[in-house]
Design an enzyme around this catalytic site. Structure first.
Site, short mmCIF file in Angstrom:
data_model
loop_
_atom_site.label_atom_id
_atom_site.label_comp_id
_atom_site.label_asym_id
_atom_site.label_seq_id
_atom_site.Cartn_x
_atom_site.Cartn_y
_atom_site.Cartn_z
N HIS A 39 -8.81 9.33 3.44
CA HIS A 39 -8.43 8.24 2.54
C HIS A 39 -8.67 8.73 1.12
O HIS A 39 -9.73 9.27 0.82
CB HIS A 39 -9.26 6.98 2.82
CG HIS A 39 -8.65 5.76 2.21
ND1 HIS A 39 -8.61 5.55 0.85
CD2 HIS A 39 -8.04 4.68 2.77
CE1 HIS A 39 -8.01 4.40 0.61
NE2 HIS A 39 -7.65 3.85 1.76
N HIS B 228 -11.01 9.45 7.29
CA HIS B 228 -10.77 8.02 7.45
C HIS B 228 -10.18 7.64 8.82
O HIS B 228 -10.58 6.66 9.42
CB HIS B 228 -9.80 7.59 6.34
CG HIS B 228 -9.46 6.13 6.33
ND1 HIS B 228 -10.39 5.15 6.11
CD2 HIS B 228 -8.26 5.49 6.49
CE1 HIS B 228 -9.80 3.97 6.14
NE2 HIS B 228 -8.51 4.14 6.39
N ARG C 295 -0.51 8.65 1.83
CA ARG C 295 -1.91 9.08 1.68
C ARG C 295 -2.14 10.58 1.66
O ARG C 295 -3.01 11.08 0.95
CB ARG C 295 -2.69 8.53 2.87
CG ARG C 295 -3.53 7.41 2.46
CD ARG C 295 -4.18 6.81 3.63
NE ARG C 295 -4.14 5.39 3.38
CZ ARG C 295 -4.61 4.49 4.19
NH1 ARG C 295 -5.12 4.86 5.34
NH2 ARG C 295 -4.55 3.23 3.87
N ARG D 153 -0.42 8.74 9.25
CA ARG D 153 -0.28 7.30 9.50
C ARG D 153 0.08 6.55 8.22
O ARG D 153 -0.53 6.76 7.17
CB ARG D 153 -1.59 6.74 10.05
CG ARG D 153 -1.59 5.25 10.23
CD ARG D 153 -2.92 4.79 10.79
NE ARG D 153 -3.98 4.99 9.84
CZ ARG D 153 -4.53 4.04 9.10
NH1 ARG D 153 -4.10 2.79 9.19
NH2 ARG D 153 -5.51 4.31 8.27
N GLU E 277 0.85 -1.19 0.00
CA GLU E 277 0.00 0.00 0.00
C GLU E 277 0.88 1.24 0.00
O GLU E 277 2.11 1.14 0.14
CB GLU E 277 -0.94 -0.01 1.22
CG GLU E 277 -1.97 -1.12 1.14
CD GLU E 277 -2.85 -1.23 2.38
OE1 GLU E 277 -2.79 -0.35 3.25
OE2 GLU E 277 -3.58 -2.23 2.46
#
Ligand code: FAD
Ligand code: SIN
Length: 532
Positions: free
Chosen positions: A243, A352, A291, A387, A115
């Site tokens: 997100h 998110h 992200r 994160r 990811e």
């Protein structure tokens, strides 16, 4: 009611802790409270998986640590990052022993996904429903444990401290103690007190503060709001992770379906309305940049083109390849007329994850004695300003474990506190109009999305604060004169959380990680946490 250990929340953090404490202390009572059904948690909706260094031939602790630090943009606590990455592998092995199943290759090795922000393939997953599988395994293990009492539909209103005994408690009171909680038992519709020796808050996130969110309705930041009211320390609330790819469905508000980042890990490409693969303009890691970068890039593309979404292109996947890893996404898209092998998936960013929260130390201890916090409601220092994907399930298990180790050492030295008063309900009325609550929720979500979203500035933050002040006054007045309901408590909690997000955002006079303020586009040389 009295219980040795009280756990608020039945997601991965609360259940992991409860199970460990119960196995270690078979003679003690453990009570787990959850405000709706026991599996209705953020945990259940986790898709991509859990990050862990499982393949030492290709990966290393150092690489996972480095990726986490890079994503965190200078604000991670390095010691905590090392703890989570190194201890995380044992925690993953434990949940596998408790029955969680992760996908494997034909040779028996785990299938590892990738990811955004990860330099290696290290995400264990169960198809695209990893959280559901972990929650299932944990609830099954809990059900076998005789000394755990799991009570659903029990809404915790407030933490009991010296304040409830008539003492003045302020932020500078030296030893604030937690004696238990007041709860609204939705089965009896009565407010009860539960006294505990040690309490763990595992109340999850706060995505519902925003209009579009991947979080379910339970994610209203109750734990953070309760600790703030109890004068405990809260940290770094400005770092709300959006997100990049929630499914864009016009008219859907509340919980937006997630299209996991693992789809981009497997080769999905973001495109704008002109069909251009735009991520290469923003970052050399393209679709797999961290992200914050991808969400800001999408936000910019949408603003430039005046559109409400971009697209995720998976048309180059075979149906077999897509459905093997992402059967749930395939079915969901098909149910709204999108065949992902023929049509691009419309996506837009949605709130998110909350990187900040209740400030804890490396043993999960909050600033309030006998009160621990773990999971998304806690700010441990792992995530810093952003994160890294799939690090939160890992963090929740590591800190549930550390909190358990610390708590079991202390439990025999703590007694129940006597003379805690009952909840005062005299003179309160039944609410006549639900609209007073629902309209305020709508206003709050709107102002947070419009003024405190992916890109911020001072004017927007100041407008948000003025509007929140008014909502706060109106809600407190309603709270004083009305019988409490979960809806009213959640509104009150969300307004507190929204206030904390804006306040921290105002204090952070720089752009770092998830917090981007056009009035302060650069990073400050002084790297600091904002603690309220
Ligand atoms: P939760 O699982 O949210 O549980 C919170 C619990 O607290 C619930 O039981 C709730 O009822 C209870 N509660 C809250 N308030 C009260 C109250 N007032 N009274 C009583 N009970 C209360 N992370 C990853 O690492 N990998 C992923 O792939 C991933 N995918 C995700 C996908 C989605 C769609 C979402 C929303 C999140 C995802 N995350 C992922 C993040 C991760 O799922 C969460 O951070 C994590 O599950 C939080 O666990 P938790 O135990 O802290 O809280
Ligand atoms: C996802 O599957 O994209 C979500 C992963 C996460 O939030 O860590």
């Amino acid at each position: 009611m009295q219980t040795d250990f009280l756990v608020i929340g039945s997601g991965i953090a609360g259940l992991t802790y409860a199970l460990k404490v119960a196995q270690h202390c078979p003679d003690k009572t453990i009570t787990v409270l959850t405000k709706t059904q026991s599996d209705e948690t953020n945990t259940k909706y986790a898709q991509g998986g859990i990050a862990g260094v499982m393949d030492l031939d290709h990966d290393s602790f150092e690489k996972h640590i480095e990726d986490t630090l890079i994503a965190g943009d200078g604000l991670c606590n390095k010691q905590v990052v090392e703890i989570v990455v190194k201890e995380g592998v044992q925690r993953i092995e434990e949940i596998i022993e408790w029955g969680a199943r992760f996908d494997k290759e034909s040779d028996g090795d785990y299938k590892l996904g990738k990811e955004g922000g990860h330099s290696e393939f290290r995400i264990l997953h169960h198809k695209d429903v990893t959280g559901k599988e972990m929650e299932r395994a944990l609830l099954a293990a809990i059900a076998k444990q005789k000394n755990i009492n799991l009570i659903s539909h029990c809404f915790v209103i407030d933490i009991i401290t010296q304040h409830h005994l008539g003492y003045l408690v302020t932020k500078s009171t030296p030893d604030i103690e937690c004696f238990g909680v007041y709860v609204l038992n939705l089965a009896s519709n009565k407010i009860e007190k539960i006294l505990s020796k040690i309490t763990l808050l595992a109340t999850g996130g706060n995505g519902q503060v925003y209009r579009s969110t991947t979080n379910p309705a339970i994610a209203t930041g109750d734990g953070v709001a309760m600790v703030y009211r109890a004068k405990g320390r809260i940290e770094n609330m400005e770092f709300i992770q959006f997100h990049p790819t929630a499914l864009y469905e016009p008219g859907i508000r509340g919980q937006n379906f997630l299209i996991t980042e693992a789809v981009r890990g497997d080769g999905g490409i973001l495109r704008n309305h002109a069909g251009e693969a735009f991520m290469e303009k923003y970052d050399k890691r393209k679709d797999l940049a961290p992200r914050d970068i991808v969400a800001r890039a999408i936000d910019n593309e949408m603003k430039v083109a005046g559109t409400e979404n971009v697209f995720l292109d998976c048309r180059h996947f075979s149906k077999e390849k897509f459905t093997e890893h992402f059967p749930n996404i395939y079915e969901k898209c098909l149910s709204i007329g999108i065949d992902v092998t023929k049509n691009m998936i419309p996506v837009a960013p949605a709130a998110h994850y909350s990187c900040g929260g209740i400030k804890t130390d490396e043993h999960g201890r909050t600033s309030i004695s006998h009160l621990y916090a773990a999971g998304e409601c806690a700010s441990t220092g792992l995530h810093g300003a952003n994160r890294l994907a799939s690090n939160s399930l890992l963090e929740a298990m590591v800190f549930a474990h550390r909190s358990y180790l610390d708590a079991v050492k202390k439990i025999d030295k703590i007694s129940f506190r006597e003379n805690i008063p009952d909840w005062k309900t005299d003179g309160t009325n039944v609410p006549k109009e639900m609209i007073l609550i629902t309209q305020s929720v709508k206003e709050m979500k709107l102002l947070m999305s419009d003024y405190v979203g992916i890109v911020r500035n001072n004017e927007r933050l100041s407008r948000a604060m003025k509007r929140l002040d008014l909502l706060y006054e109106e809600t407190e007045s309603l709270y004083q004169k009305t019988i409490v309901s979960p809806q009213l408590c959640e509104l009150r909690n969300m307004i507190t959380v929204a206030y904390l997000i804006v306040k921290c955002a105002e204090f952070r006079q720089e752009s770092r990680g998830l917090h981007f303020n056009t009035d302060y586009p650069g990073k400050s040389e002084r790297v600091q946490n904002i603690v309220l």
